[in-house]
Design a protein around this motif. Structure first.
Motif, PDB file in Angstrom:
ATOM      1  N   GLU A  71       0.720  -1.337   0.106  1.00 18.24           N
ATOM      2  CA  GLU A  71       0.188  -0.035   0.048  1.00 18.24           C
ATOM      3  C   GLU A  71       0.904   1.067  -0.027  1.00 18.24           C
ATOM      4  N   THR A  79      -6.259   5.120  -2.016  1.00 17.20           N
ATOM      5  CA  THR A  79      -4.790   4.516  -1.871  1.00 17.20           C
ATOM      6  C   THR A  79      -4.399   3.675  -2.881  1.00 17.20           C
ATOM      7  N   LYS A  81      -3.295   0.320  -3.353  1.00 10.53           N
ATOM      8  CA  LYS A  81      -3.190  -0.880  -2.602  1.00 10.53           C
ATOM      9  C   LYS A  81      -3.389  -2.101  -3.597  1.00 10.53           C
ATOM     10  N   LEU A 134      -6.812  -3.470  -4.984  1.00 18.01           N
ATOM     11  CA  LEU A 134      -7.632  -3.536  -3.740  1.00 18.01           C
ATOM     12  C   LEU A 134      -8.161  -2.023  -3.304  1.00 18.01           C
ATOM     13  N   ASP A 135      -8.119  -1.144  -4.530  1.00 17.75           N
ATOM     14  CA  ASP A 135      -8.673   0.086  -4.209  1.00 17.75           C
ATOM     15  C   ASP A 135      -9.698   0.186  -5.445  1.00 17.75           C
ATOM     16  N   PRO A 215      -6.835   3.697   6.927  1.00 13.73           N
ATOM     17  CA  PRO A 215      -7.667   3.138   6.087  1.00 13.73           C
ATOM     18  C   PRO A 215      -8.448   4.203   5.208  1.00 13.73           C
ATOM     19  N   SER A 218     -12.107   4.127   0.185  1.00 12.11           N
ATOM     20  CA  SER A 218     -12.079   3.450  -1.358  1.00 12.11           C
ATOM     21  C   SER A 218     -11.436   2.118  -1.425  1.00 12.11           C
ATOM     22  N   ASP A 219     -10.946   1.495  -0.154  1.00 14.82           N
ATOM     23  CA  ASP A 219     -10.190   0.462  -0.141  1.00 14.82           C
ATOM     24  C   ASP A 219     -11.300  -0.554  -0.110  1.00 14.82           C
ATOM     25  N   THR A 221     -11.373  -4.078   0.730  1.00 11.81           N
ATOM     26  CA  THR A 221     -11.696  -4.392   2.075  1.00 11.81           C
ATOM     27  C   THR A 221     -12.659  -3.737   2.948  1.00 11.81           C
TER      28      THR A 221
END
Lengths: 564, 537
Positions: A71, A79, A81, A134-135, A215, A218-219, A221
């Motif tokens: 990240e 981010t 990521k 992951l974003d 965190p 927009s992540d 997860t």
């Protein structure tokens, strides 16, 4: 992370792009220059594939969550990521495995080789990027970015109607995706402003006091967690789960899962076009017919899979209530896709068009499996996508082989090829059977799993969808009979030669993949199985909670009515 | 802040521009002998270089400058010298840096063209300097009078340079058209200003803001007096004309097409920044509390501009005219975050402006290089097969065009992303939906240029790329920046535009906050919360 904590995914993703940049340094004056460029591109993609194999060695499918996560801070509160899990990693491998073959399949390209290879290398970066992001905005960046090289590939190196096909491809898929962008913005804004997110960040801060990166909303997860958490409406005090699923009517249209329905529809618009699903599939036959062989291979084998991947990564886990509500709608579309496009395929005279329509039908099984929402269905969908990657790439390659010799794709122009081209005929048989879903090939495993999943959801849907298997046998066998068997009526084909060593080299791994996965499917299911199991558990949990909340709400309103 | 020397310190950049501009004018008048063509050209060229140096120097001065301050007639303000005719805050400095650098680049890139077309006259650089002065005045204006003064200085300079090619019918027509319509819009603006003055009793932004709050409180509802609303709408119309937002866009295509290429390039960049920044300051400054009212007006302007820009650009055959429609559309996109009426919205608008400006500098650097048979060309058809004849230029232009279309992963996407997320944040999801749909439509004509370059065969006598090292360097650097901007590490990562813009936007709203304490803005939950109207539909 087991000695692999140094930005391996960034390396893997951007290696082809660096290769594209270095390709610029080559000059393209004569054929030997062109060969140099082709070799260089092949080398880059092979190294990329080897890198992904290193990652495979360190990848642990049973581990929960994402692996090789990295990240950095990025623009606009987003981010950068990256990470993979059991769902995305098979697609990364599929991409890195297929791209060298695609480059090999382009060996006969003679015009503007440098730009061609740059486009393909850039495309590989964008394709891998889609699966490792992951974003959510980073995902969108790669997802849409792929349009640019593909537009150029179809438009520059395509067939007669390439301009029309490339514009249709670009604008059609762009229009499908921009609504998803607005939905993403809305999600980021909602999650970022929610009380839940503040607690989440505080908890994160408490757990990691020296964290430099907090965190962000927009992540992926974070969004997924938001989707399964309980929230309270600050205005009315009502509580709900995930993205606001409270139903309301808008302009006389009843939306059963409220805002979540709208978000689901926006995402679905994008992924349905990309898959493509009937009735928004019409760009695909045009694009396939006009694209060069390598372009068709990439399009069918990888680009279409982004739609299915998106449904599994976003629609299902983030909007479980809406997914459940819309499941029947998707079933209808899928069944129509399977039956109708199979019938259309039956009537095609152009080999590429036939395979394109058959792709639409096969993607129907994928959507069917995904929205069945159970373990078999989702496993089947993922397996079907991987298997279709091998089979469709192989079929398009084989069409390319005879197109290069005969300069036509009309089925009626061929016949009796088995005499002059025995190896070709054997391979065509193999891929045709795999496409039909013959037991022992990978096509069978995907279809049977998806149909089993669908059967649990609805018997009638499974019944209707199964008829597609028969239809696919009908059109594939007809194709095979007309192309490979019978008398060789076309005099021009009498001197046709069998496949060259290069062509065999490209087709063999694809054929091997189709058979190995057919005989030993655990090779793939072991990789994505644990992840899909968690996905299914999450979806079921969310649905159960939603039902509970609905029941509580109903109970309260009944009480309110009775007290009045 | 009552001593004259303090005032002069605050307005130093403008004073330097004014004195510098007049000195250059003198130099031109005395150096260029009337009947000596070569000496005239040489003098004009010298002045052009000096003017560029002046703009750059002032730009650097502004960029390095420190804290916020106000100047001129500050004693009248009741709140610590904030109430001034002229303010120098982070917001105005942000805009000024863009304006001055864009003016300087466009001035220097025009040298070749001017020389080739025997237009190298010293009035041109001098007028650009005065236009830049007017624009700096505009973005620093904190009073309807100083606003008008800056606006007219800029406009009058622009009228003249639009018609700078006196022997060309199209150029003179462009100048005249621009002048007539511009005068009309100035009239609208003045009328609006007088109405506002009539209803609030002041021309000063902060006093207007206080008056607006009082008026709103007196009526005990959110609606302002109808006369004030009319004034605001007229004011907005006048400003919309300056940024060429539909339906006040009519002059743009003709002026862009008719004006000499370097002038068009200038029009597309610096004045747009100045007018849009002024728009932002006027709306967010005195009228912040009426945001509910003007937000609809801005949203309507935005939607009209975006769709007009998208549809009308499709049939164009001249690249300058196409860029006119493109700029109309882009001004619509830039208004989307402003319609949100929030600090984040202003920040997103500034980010949008930076990226728009950078992309346009690149595209116009290319347009200025376009020559065919030794003459300047602007026909789109001349781009046929450019990827064969000059692959590097074609690739660069393709990057710029994809970026203008807002296709990820290019920088132009980040502009649209910032703009739309500000709108969605403020509950204007419908506006964002309209914006993305229009962006798909406008993608068609950008793709069309790429189609010409990549899919078509080159003509018998293909386009030549003239221009010097400077053109090529500018074009190349900007095109590369389109990709590099999204790289997630320093010094890329959006080139820091984001942080600078958010500081600038903050200074704008802070500035306001000291003048009149704003009522608590309606929370997002309140705007979105009711289940009957989520997504702000």
């Amino acid at each position: 992370m087991d000695g692999l904590d140094y930005r391996w995914l960034t390396f893997l993703t951007f290696l082809p792009l660096v290769g594209a940049g270095l390709t610029l340094l080559f000059s393209e004056r004569n054929e030997s220059d062109q060969l140099q460029i082709k070799r260089f591109a092949l080398g880059v993609t092979v190294i990329t594939f080897l890198t992904s194999l290193i990652l495979l060695a360190y990848f642990d499918p049973s581990k929960e969550g994402y692996q090789f996560v990295e990240e950095s801070k990025w623009v606009a509160g987003l981010t950068y990521k990256l990470g993979v899990d059991g769902l995305s990693f098979p697609f990364v491998l599929l991409t890195t495995f297929l791209t060298p073959l695609v480059i090999l399949a382009s060996w006969s390209v003679t015009s503007r080789v440098k730009e061609y290879m740059i486009a393909f290398l850039a495309l590989e970066t964008l394709m891998i990027g889609v699966f490792v992001s992951l974003d959510i905005v980073l995902f969108y960046l790669f997802f849409e970015g792929g349009l640019i090289p593909m537009f150029l590939i179809i438009g520059v190196w395509g067939g007669k109607d390439r301009v029309y096909a490339s514009f249709k491809f670009f604008l059609y898929t762009l229009l499908g995706s921009v609504l998803m962008l607005v939905a993403m913005l809305w999600m980021i804004s909602t999650v970022g402003d929610s009380a839940w997110f503040k607690t989440f960040v505080d908890a994160y801060k408490a757990a990691n006091p020296d964290a430099t990166l907090l965190p962000v909303a927009s992540d992926i997860t974070v969004l997924t967690e938001y989707a399964s958490a309980a929230h309270k409406d600050p205005a009315t005090g009502q509580s709900f789960i995930g993205f606001d699923p409270r139903s309301f009517s808008f302009l006389g249209i009843y939306l059963p899962a409220g805002v979540q329905s709208l978000l689901w529809l926006a995402f679905f618009a994008s992924f349905a076009v990309k898959m493509p699903m009937w009735p928004v599939h019409t760009w695909l036959p045009d694009a396939h017919v006009q694209a060069p062989t390598a372009g068709s291979m990439v399009l069918a084998a990888i680009l279409l899979k982004m739609g299915g991947y998106g449904l599994l990564r976003f629609s299902l886990p983030m909007f479980p209530q809406a997914s459940a509500d819309f499941a029947n709608f998707v079933f209808v579309l899928s069944v129509v896709a399977i039956i109708y496009t199979s019938l259309v395929a039956l009537a095609q005279e152009d080999m590429k068009k036939l395979i394109a329509y058959s792709s639409v039908a096969h993607m129907g099984y994928v959507t069917l499996g995904i929205f069945a929402g159970n373990q078999q269905g989702i496993d089947g969908a993922v397996f079907q996508m991987i298997s279709h990657g091998f089979i469709s790439a192989g079929l398009f390659m084989l069409v390319g082989v005879i197109y290069e010799r005969a300069h036509t794709r009309e089925i009626s122009a061929f016949g009796g090829l088995a005499e002059r081209m025995p190896i070709y005929a054997a391979l065509l048989m193999l891929f045709a059977m795999a496409n039909v879903g013959l037991p022992g090939t990978s096509g069978f495993v995907g279809e049977i799993l998806a149909l089993m999943g669908a059967f649990q959801a609805s018997h009638w849907v499974a019944f209707a969808a199964t008829s597609g298997v028969i239809l696919s046998a009908a059109y594939m066998l007809t194709l095979y009979r007309r192309v490979a068997l019978g008398e060789m009526t076309n005099k021009a084909l009498e001197t046709i030669n069998d496949m060259t060593a290069r062509e065999k080299l490209i087709t063999a791994p694809l054929a091997a993949g189709a058979i190995i996965l057919g005989v030993y499917p655990s090779l793939a299911t072991d990789m994505f199985g644990p992840t899909t199991a968690r996905l299914v558990a999450g979806v079921e949990r969310a649905e159960a909670e939603a039902k509970k909340a609905d029941a509580a709400l109903e109970k309260r309103s009944v009480e309110l009515v009775s007290t009045k | 802040m009552d001593s004259i020397s303090a005032d002069l310190g605050v307005a130093l950049p403008e004073i330097a521009l004014a004195i510098g501009g007049m000195a250059l004018l003198m130099l031109g008048v005395f150096r260029a002998k009337r009947d000596d063509e070569p000496s005239q050209t040489a003098a004009a060229q010298l002045i052009l270089y000096l003017a560029t140096a002046l703009l750059l120097a002032v730009g650097v001065l502004v960029a390095l400058d420190g804290a916020s301050a106000g100047a001129f007639d500050c004693a009248a303000g009741k709140d610590g010298g904030r109430a001034c005719l002229f303010v120098d805050d982070t917001f105005s400095r942000f805009a000024k840096v863009l304006i001055l650098f864009a003016s300087a680049i466009m001035l220097i890139l025009g040298v070749d063209y001017m020389r080739r077309h025997q237009m190298m006259q010293f009035e041109y650089p001098v007028l650009i300097v005065f236009a830049a002065l007017g624009m700096c005045m505009m973005v620093s204006a904190n009073d309807l009078m100083s606003l008008y003064m800056g606006l007219e200085l800029q406009s009058l300079s622009l009228y003249v340079i639009a018609a700078f090619r006196r022997d060309s019918l199209r150029s003179t027509e462009a100048g005249l058209k621009y002048f007539v319509l511009g005068a009309l819009s100035s009239g609208l603006l003045l009328y609006g200003a007088s109405l506002i003055y009539g209803f609030t009793g002041s021309t000063r932004f902060d006093e207007i803001a206080t008056a607006v709050v009082k008026l709103l409180e007196a009526k005990e509802e959110t609606a302002a007096p109808i006369g004030l609303l009319f004034g605001l709408v007229f004011l907005a119309s006048g400003l919309a004309f300056k940024i060429s937002a539909a339906p006040f866009h009519m002059w743009t295509p003709d002026v862009y097409e008719g004006a000499p290429a370097p002038v068009t390039a200038f029009f597309a960049t610096a004045p747009k920044v100045a007018a849009l920044a002024l728009f932002g300051r006027t709306m967010m400054g005195p009228f912040q509390d009426m945001a509910a009212q003007w937000s609809q007006v801005i949203a309507a302007l935005a939607v009209a501009s975006m769709f007009l820009g998208a549809f009308a650009g499709i049939g164009q055959t001249n690249i300058k005219r196409l860029m006119a429609y493109s700029s109309i559309g882009h001004m619509g996109f830039a208004l989307v975050p402003l319609a949100a009426g929030t600090e984040a919205g202003v920040s997103a608008m500034l980010v949008y402006l930076v990226i728009y400006l950078a992309t346009n500098v690149g595209v116009f650097a290319f347009i200025l290089m376009m020559t065919r048979d030794g003459a300047q060309s602007a026909r789109l058809a001349d781009l046929d097969g450019l990827a064969r004849t000059s692959p590097g230029a074609a690739a660069g232009l393709a990057l710029l065009l994809f970026s203008l279309a807002g296709i990820p992963p290019l920088w132009g996407f980040m502009a649209k992303f910032a703009a739309f997320s500000a709108a969605v944040d403020a509950g204007l999801a419908w506006l964002a939906v309209a914006a993305v749909v229009s962006s798909v439509i406008s993608a068609y004509y950008y793709l069309n240029i790429i189609r010409r370059m990549y899919f078509a065969e080159p003509a018998a006598n293909p386009l030549q790329l003239g221009g010097g090292v400077l053109h090529r360097a500018t074009f190349g650097v900007v095109a590369l920046a389109m990709i590099l901007a999204v790289a997630p590490f320093q010094p890329f990562n959006g080139f820091g535009a984001e942080e600078a813009a958010s500081r600038a936007a903050k200074s704008l709203t802070e500035h306001r906050a000291t003048a009149a304490p704003a009522k608590p803005a309606p929370t997002k939950e309140a705007a979105l919360g009711a289940p009957a109207a989520p997504l702000g539909l």
